[in-house]
Design a protein around this motif. Structure first.
Motif, short mmCIF file in Angstrom:
data_model
loop_
_atom_site.label_atom_id
_atom_site.label_comp_id
_atom_site.label_asym_id
_atom_site.label_seq_id
_atom_site.Cartn_x
_atom_site.Cartn_y
_atom_site.Cartn_z
N THR A 123 -44.82 12.94 130.04
CA THR A 123 -45.64 12.31 129.02
C THR A 123 -44.79 11.72 127.91
OG1 THR A 123 -47.48 13.83 129.46
CG2 THR A 123 -47.48 12.69 127.33
N ARG B 24 -45.82 7.45 128.43
CA ARG B 24 -47.21 7.90 128.36
C ARG B 24 -48.11 7.19 129.35
NH1 ARG B 24 -49.19 7.68 122.44
NH2 ARG B 24 -47.33 9.00 122.30
N VAL C 149 -52.98 13.09 129.97
CA VAL C 149 -52.04 12.84 128.88
C VAL C 149 -52.61 13.26 127.54
CG1 VAL C 149 -50.81 11.04 127.62
CG2 VAL C 149 -50.85 11.01 130.12
N ARG D 244 -50.96 16.02 124.97
CA ARG D 244 -50.57 15.69 123.60
C ARG D 244 -51.29 16.59 122.60
NH1 ARG D 244 -52.45 10.00 122.95
NH2 ARG D 244 -51.45 10.09 120.90
#
Length: 343
Positions: free
Chosen positions: A219, A223, A233, A237
Motif C-alpha cells: 500500500t 496505493r 487499501v 490506511r
C-alpha cells in the motif's frame, strides 16, 4: 595437431577462467557493498560507542550510563514503532506527540484527582489514543483530507484539551503499581526497555512474516496498484492510523509511570526525535522500508550521539541540532539511493 591448433585449443580452455574469476570478484564486491549499505547505521552506532568510550572512559562506558541510555529512550522506541505504521502506508501523523501528552495527562487526572484505580485509568489513556487514531483515519481515508493537515489540526486540538484538563499544571503522584511496572528493573535494566524490545519483536514479525505486513508495504509503495490488486487499501490506511494512535496512548501511560508525573507540555518534545528515528531506521536493516529493528538501532544512534556530545561538554541545544541533522541526512540519503533505481 598442429602448433597453431594446439595454441588455439589452449587459449579456448584458458579463456573462461579469468572471466569466471572476474565475475566472482564482482559478485563478492557487490555483496560486500550491499552488506555495508544495509548495516551502515549499525556500524555508525558501534563506532560512536567505541569513540565516546575512548574519549570518556570514566563516564560513558558505565553501567549507570547504559541504564540511562536504554531506560530514558524506551518511550521513544515505543512511540516511534507506532509511528512507522502510518509512515509505512505512505501517510503522516503529526498528532502522535499530542496523543502521548493527552494520554499521560488523562491517566494522571483520572487516577490522582478522581481516584480511579490503576487499570481503568490506564485503559482510558490507551483508548483515548485509539479514538484519536480512528478520528484521524476517518478524515484522511473517508473524507480525503490531507494527513498532514488533519493530524496537525488534531494535534493542536489535543494540546489545548491537555492544557484544559490539567489546568496547565504538572500532575504528580502516579499510582504505585504503574510506577513499579515502569521503573523497576530486571537484570539491571528498567522494565520499559523490555516493553520496547517486545513491541519491536511484534512489529518485526508482523511486517516481515505476515500477509498484513506485505499488504502494508504494498500500500505504501503504490496505493492504486495495491487497490487494483484487490487489497482493501482504505482499511489498511485507517488501521495504520489506529495503530499509531493506540501505541501513542500506550507510550503516554508509560511516560506517566516512568516520570511519576504528567507534564501537559511533554508531547511536543518527542515530535522531531521520533521522525528522525523512523526515517533513519528506514535506511538500515531493510533499506527503503520502515522496519522495526532499524528503528531501534536509529533511536540508539540518536541517544548515544546526544549523550556523548553532552558528556563532552556540549550545550543542551545540541540535541535539537543533532536530531534535526539526522532527519535531514536520513531523508537525503534515502532519496539519493532511490535515484539509480528510478532511472
Amino acid at each position: 595437431m598442429t602448433p597453431t591448433a594446439a595454441n588455439t585449443a589452449h587459449e579456448a580452455d584458458a579463456g573462461p577462467v579469468p572471466a569466471a574469476a572476474g565475475a566472482t570478484t564482482r559478485f563478492s564486491s557487490a555483496r560486500v557493498a550491499a552488506f555495508t549499505y544495509r548495516y551502515m547505521v549499525v556500524f555508525v552506532l558501534v563506532a560512536m560507542v567505541v569513540l565516546f568510550s575512548l574519549l570518556l572512559p570514566e563516564t560513558f562506558p558505565t553501567v549507570a550510563n547504559l541504564r540511562t541510555i536504554t531506560g530514558t529512550q524506551a518511550v521513544l522506541i515505543v512511540l516511534t514503532l507506532g509511528l512507522t505504521a502510518t509512515l509505512a502506508v505512505g501517510e503522516f501523523d503529526l498528532s502522535f506527540g499530542a496523543v502521548l501528552g493527552f494520554s499521560s495527562t488523562l491517566t494522571a487526572v483520572l487516577s490522582v484527582e478522581h481516584g480511579w484505580s490503576t487499570v481503568p485509568a490506564v485503559l482510558a489513556g490507551v483508548v483515548a489514543g485509539t479514538v484519536v487514531g480512528s478520528i484521524n483515519g476517518f478524515f484522511v481515508v473517508r473524507l480525503g483530507i490531507s494527513s498532514l493537515i488533519t493530524t496537525l489540526g488534531v494535534s493542536t486540538i489535543l494540546t489545548g484539551l491537555t492544557l484544559a484538563v490539567s489546568h496547565q499544571q504538572v500532575i504528580s503522584g502516579a499510582p504505585q503499581l504503574l510506577v513499579d511496572l515502569s521503573a523497576d528493573q530486571l537484570f539491571g535494566l528498567p522494565y520499559p526497555v523490555y516493553y520496547g524490545m517486545a513491541l519491536a519483536a511484534i512489529a518485526w514479525y508482523v511486517y516481515e512474516h505476515t500477509p498484513l505486513g506485505r499488504y502494508v508495504y504494498f500500500t505504501g509503495e503504490g496505493r492504486e496498484v495495491a487497490r487494483l490488486s484487490g487489497l482493501r487499501v482504505d482499511a489498511i490506511r485507517w488501521g495504520a492510523f489506529i495503530v499509531t494512535g493506540t501505541v501513542s496512548g500506550l507510550a503516554g501511560v508509560l511516560t506517566f509511570g516512568t516520570l511519576g508525573s504528567a507534564d501537559p507540555n511533554i508531547g511536543g518534545t518527542y515530535l522531531l526525535p521520533a521522525f528522525a528515528a523512523a526515517f533513519l531506521g528506514a535506511t538500515t536493516i531493510k533499506p527503503g522500508r520502515m522496519n522495526a529493528w532499524g528503528t531501534v538501532v536509529a533511536v540508539y544512534v540518536l541517544v548515544v550521539g546526544v549523550t556523548g556530545l553532552q558528556l563532552l561538554g556540549g550545550a543542551g541545544w545540541l540535541e535539537q541540532v543533532f536530531n534535526g541533522s539526522a532527519l535531514v541526512l536520513a531523508v537525503t540519503f534515502a532519496r539519493i539511493v532511490q535515484r539509480p533505481n528510478q532511472s
